[in-house]
Design a protein around this motif. Structure first.
Motif, PDB file in Angstrom:
ATOM      1  N   UNK A 178       1.887  -1.711 -30.794  1.00 40.10           N
ATOM      2  CA  UNK A 178       2.656  -1.625 -29.559  1.00 40.10           C
ATOM      3  C   UNK A 178       3.020  -3.016 -29.061  1.00 40.10           C
ATOM      4  N   UNK A 565      -2.061  10.125 -29.833  1.00 43.92           N
ATOM      5  CA  UNK A 565      -2.322  10.691 -28.505  1.00 43.92           C
ATOM      6  C   UNK A 565      -1.056  11.303 -27.917  1.00 43.92           C
ATOM      7  N   UNK A 566       0.078  10.616 -28.172  1.00 43.99           N
ATOM      8  CA  UNK A 566       1.349  11.153 -27.670  1.00 43.99           C
ATOM      9  C   UNK A 566       1.640  12.507 -28.301  1.00 43.99           C
ATOM     10  N   UNK A 568      -0.525  14.633 -29.494  1.00 47.03           N
ATOM     11  CA  UNK A 568      -1.454  15.628 -28.960  1.00 47.03           C
ATOM     12  C   UNK A 568      -1.000  16.122 -27.587  1.00 47.03           C
ATOM     13  N   UNK A 569      -0.583  15.171 -26.738  1.00 51.74           N
ATOM     14  CA  UNK A 569      -0.084  15.537 -25.409  1.00 51.74           C
ATOM     15  C   UNK A 569       1.123  16.459 -25.550  1.00 51.74           C
ATOM     16  N   UNK A 572       0.045  20.009 -26.696  1.00 54.77           N
ATOM     17  CA  UNK A 572      -0.587  20.783 -25.621  1.00 54.77           C
ATOM     18  C   UNK A 572       0.447  21.239 -24.598  1.00 54.77           C
ATOM     19  N   UNK A 573       1.354  20.312 -24.240  1.00 53.93           N
ATOM     20  CA  UNK A 573       2.396  20.658 -23.272  1.00 53.93           C
ATOM     21  C   UNK A 573       3.274  21.778 -23.834  1.00 53.93           C
ATOM     22  N   UNK A 576       1.444  25.147 -23.567  1.00 54.22           N
ATOM     23  CA  UNK A 576       1.423  25.646 -22.184  1.00 54.22           C
ATOM     24  C   UNK A 576       2.804  26.192 -21.798  1.00 54.22           C
ATOM     25  N   UNK A 577       3.836  25.405 -22.108  1.00 52.47           N
ATOM     26  CA  UNK A 577       5.194  25.832 -21.758  1.00 52.47           C
ATOM     27  C   UNK A 577       5.560  27.128 -22.481  1.00 52.47           C
ATOM     28  N   UNK A 580       4.008  30.110 -20.782  1.00 49.58           N
ATOM     29  CA  UNK A 580       4.762  30.495 -19.578  1.00 49.58           C
ATOM     30  C   UNK A 580       6.068  31.188 -19.961  1.00 49.58           C
ATOM     31  N   UNK A 583       5.406  34.745 -20.902  1.00 50.50           N
ATOM     32  CA  UNK A 583       5.155  35.521 -19.676  1.00 50.50           C
ATOM     33  C   UNK A 583       6.470  35.841 -18.969  1.00 50.50           C
ATOM     34  N   UNK A 584       7.335  34.837 -18.923  1.00 51.75           N
ATOM     35  CA  UNK A 584       8.628  35.004 -18.253  1.00 51.75           C
ATOM     36  C   UNK A 584       9.458  36.064 -18.961  1.00 51.75           C
ATOM     37  N   UNK A 587       8.243  39.565 -18.416  1.00 59.52           N
ATOM     38  CA  UNK A 587       8.505  40.015 -17.059  1.00 59.52           C
ATOM     39  C   UNK A 587       9.973  40.462 -16.971  1.00 59.52           C
TER      40      UNK A 587
END
Lengths: 587, 125
Positions: A178, A565-566, A568-569, A572-573, A576-577, A580, A583-584, A587
């Motif tokens: 970096x 790490x980026x 992995x983030x 995970x994001x 999660x998205x 959702x 679920x949306x 519905x």
């Protein structure tokens, strides 16, 4: 006996012990300047057959001993770890550069690519013996706070912790980093705006030396960035060589071989091979020839500039009255580097460089903002008359110049063709400074023993060799391996350039490794293979995975370290998205 | 129009979610991206917990709002962002912090968007 008496007795014993082990008086102990070039090929300095002007190193060679059969590891960090400790790289924690160690090896204690606490640096030993210890340059033996040289025996440091970095500014040279990690006395630091690596490192060394005016001798370690990629040099140095390489790499390799023979560095009747990675110069267009010639001119300019600044340091030591009591040791960490390919102007190469903020156009090559390499064809010429180059266990990767000079050791030029190894430098410095090597413990910790041998008697022509015909020296790095015994060497080089098979050479008569003797001397081959097996077992040498490729591993490890790490983030994001979103939709 | 608004509101939600997760996985990088050093000891604990929870909570609340169409879920992150903008101004005026107009603007704009979304995207009672 009450507590006070016990303490008094202990103090008395300690005092007597300290007195018995007292170092010789400071006035009799020489200063040591250990200079390490980076990726400098075997014939890259004038006294070893080069056309590059290196008057300062020539002057050292003229007042010291030049070793023609000196070997290091074929890559940077293992050499540095062995150089500074005298301990085999498989025992000192650095069997390979950390960036290139496969994950399955990293779980082993000695395969972290970080200098082990069980290996004591020459700086720590000299510091304990009363020396001032300075370092200015590349470290690459660990970058965590307690792994830096400031915690490994050096009292003053300015150091770069990575494999390399830009020579003109504080900038990483490859995207696995970096930033360029520079530290001053153990703390992160920022480079000055007028930075040029070789000049800056010598300036800092002079500053450190001048900061102490007491009678204690000093040990200064100067591991230059020159001539590691990016190959960069001030324009005036490059201009000196702008027409030197227009005949190409074949001619250069032959010219250097001829000079090496004339100088007596290699036998007059020895042969030389052409590497399979060397391209045909004559098939290049005039424009390509012009560009390649400039690549090498910048390289020569970088060597020349390093020499100029070494000369500046020597002049300073003379002016301040320290020169007569200083011993200089000059060498390289491994052979010339072939990275960069022979098509650096391809669209893909230029696009990749552009992403890092670099360019490589002809006019500005070598200056600030440019990225230059010499590629495999000129790297082979820089290693002339030897076979292979950096990373490979061929002589071109492992055999490099070594000069030990200075009034305390010699006043006339000498040459030794005896086999010597990088682990010999630490015991040599210990003997030169009348410092006793620690035995089993140092700082309350059990330590690895020094395996190298002092070259002092060899330097003073009291003996003509330090390793006998029965002594064996094993070596392994990234699956490339070798074992030296007397005049002989068995060697295995993996792909892409090597064939992965063991070969046997007489490297005294045939330093170019042109005549494989494995069929002619099967018993010798078998004996040496058995000795290598024993070396590998005793030193816990791990087999590399079958598909191991050092360059690919650097990229994989680098991407994992920098972007793991980026990623992995992001994963995970995404999960999660996605949850959702499901679920949306339901519905 | 409503679809566009839904997308516009989703983007900051994802961004907050990423920043929140980054505080758990790569706090060094997360701190650097917000212009702050990584602290030590108890301060590090508070830094990671409070800042991470702030961003992760906002991201999850906005996503929940979009899925459930319940306007209360829009109000909570809007309130948190408005409060953040207010505290930035307070920090600047009363405590000598740097004035951060870009960040204040983003916080106010996203808070406003969330309030608009609460009107247009929430289910009618």
């Amino acid at each position: 006996m009450n507590a006070f008496k016990r303490k008094l007795l202990a103090a008395s014993v300690l005092l007597v012990f300290s007195y018995a082990n007292a170092a010789p008086s400071n006035s009799t102990r020489p200063n040591i300047v250990l200079i390490l070039a980076d990726d400098l090929g075997f014939s890259d300095i004038a006294s070893y057959g080069s056309e590059i002007q290196t008057p300062s190193l020539d002057a050292l060679a003229a007042s010291g001993i030049s070793f023609t059969n000196y070997h290091t590891a074929a890559s940077c960090a293992p050499t540095r770890a062995m150089l500074l400790t005298g301990v085999d790289s498989h025992r000192n924690g650095v069997p390979n550069i950390p960036e290139s160690i496969p994950p399955e090896h990293q779980v082993h204690e000695n395969y972290r690519g970080v200098l082990s606490r069980n290996a004591v640096t020459i700086a720590s030993m000299l510091q304990s013996a009363g020396y001032h210890t300075y370092m200015a340059g590349k470290w690459h033996l660990g970058k965590a706070r307690d792994e830096l040289p400031y915690r490994r025996g050096f009292s003053r440091t300015i150091t770069m912790a990575d494999t390399g970095a830009d020579n003109w500014e504080q900038k990483p040279y490859i995207p696995i980093y970096k930033k360029a990690n520079w530290f001053a006395d153990g703390e992160e630091t920022t480079l000055p705006s007028d930075f040029y690596s070789s000049e800056f490192l010598v300036d800092k060394t002079i500053e450190f030396i001048d900061s102490n005016s007491d009678s204690q001798p000093f040990f200064a370690y100067i591991p230059f960035q020159a001539v590691h990629i990016p190959v960069q040099a001030p324009k005036e140095f490059t201009e000196k060589y702008i027409k030197t390489y227009t005949q190409g790499w074949h001619v250069l390799r032959e010219q250097r071989q001829k000079r090496s023979k004339e100088l007596g560095i290699i036998p007059a009747d020895s042969d030389m091979m052409t590497m399979s990675s060397t391209n045909d110069w004559d098939s290049l267009s005039d424009e390509d020839k012009r560009f390649h010639a400039k690549r090498m001119a910048v390289y020569a300019g970088m060597v020349d500039a390093m020499d100029r600044h070494i000369g500046r340091l020597i002049a300073h030591l003379k002016a301040t009255g320290r020169y007569d009591n200083t011993i200089f040791i000059f060498s390289s960490d491994n052979g010339s580097e072939a990275t960069g390919g022979d098509k650096p102007r391809s669209l893909l190469s230029r696009f990749g460089l552009g992403l890092q903020g670099y360019r490589n156009d002809y006019e500005t090559l070598g200056t600030k903002g440019s990225f230059n390499t010499i590629g495999p064809s000129f790297a082979s010429a820089a290693a002339s008359p030897l076979a292979y180059y950096k990373f490979y266990a061929g002589e071109g990767g492992m055999r490099v110049p070594l000069i030990i000079a200075g009034k305390p050791i010699s006043d006339k030029p000498r040459r030794s063709n005896a086999f010597t190894y990088v682990t010999d430098i630490t015991p040599t410095i210990l003997e030169l400074t009348s410092t006793t090597a620690p035995s089993e413990f140092f700082g309350g910790r059990r330590i690895e023993p020094i395996v190298g041998r002092s070259l002092v008697a060899l330097s003073r022509e009291q003996v003509d060799h330090v390793y006998g015909d029965s002594d064996t020296i094993g070596y392994e790095l990234g699956g490339n391996a070798a074992l030296f015994q007397g005049a002989y060497k068995i060697v295995k080089n993996r792909g892409p350039v090597g064939d992965g098979q063991w070969h046997l050479y007489n490297i005294v008569k045939d330093p170019g490794e042109t005549k494989n003797l494995s069929n002619d001397m099967p018993e010798k081959m078998a004996t040496m293979l058995e000795a290598y097996k024993q070396y590998a077992e005793e030193n816990n040498v791990l087999e590399v995975p079958a598909n191991f490729n050092g360059t690919h591993q650097v990229a994989i490890n680098g991407l994992r370290d920098r972007f793991g790490k980026h990623i992995l983030v992001f994963l995970l994001a995404s999960i999660i998205c996605f949850s959702f979103y499901i679920s949306y939709r339901r519905k | 129009m409503l679809k566009l608004l839904r997308i516009v509101v989703t983007l900051p939600a994802i961004l907050f979610l990423i920043i929140g997760l980054q505080w758990a996985i790569d706090p060094d990088g997360a701190a650097e991206s917000l212009g702050m050093p990584l602290l030590e000891g108890l301060a590090l604990s508070s830094q990671i917990a409070d800042t991470g929870a702030f961003f992760l909570g906002m991201g999850l609340m906005i996503l929940t709002a979009l899925v459930t169409a319940n306007k209360a879920w829009f109000y909570a992150p809007a309130l948190m962002l408005a409060a953040a903008a207010l505290y930035r101004i307070t920090a600047w005026i009363l405590h000598g912090a740097a004035f951060a107009p870009d960040m204040i603007a983003i916080e106010v704009i996203v808070a406003s968007l969330l309030l608009i979304a609460s009107k247009l995207l929430a289910a009618k009672p």
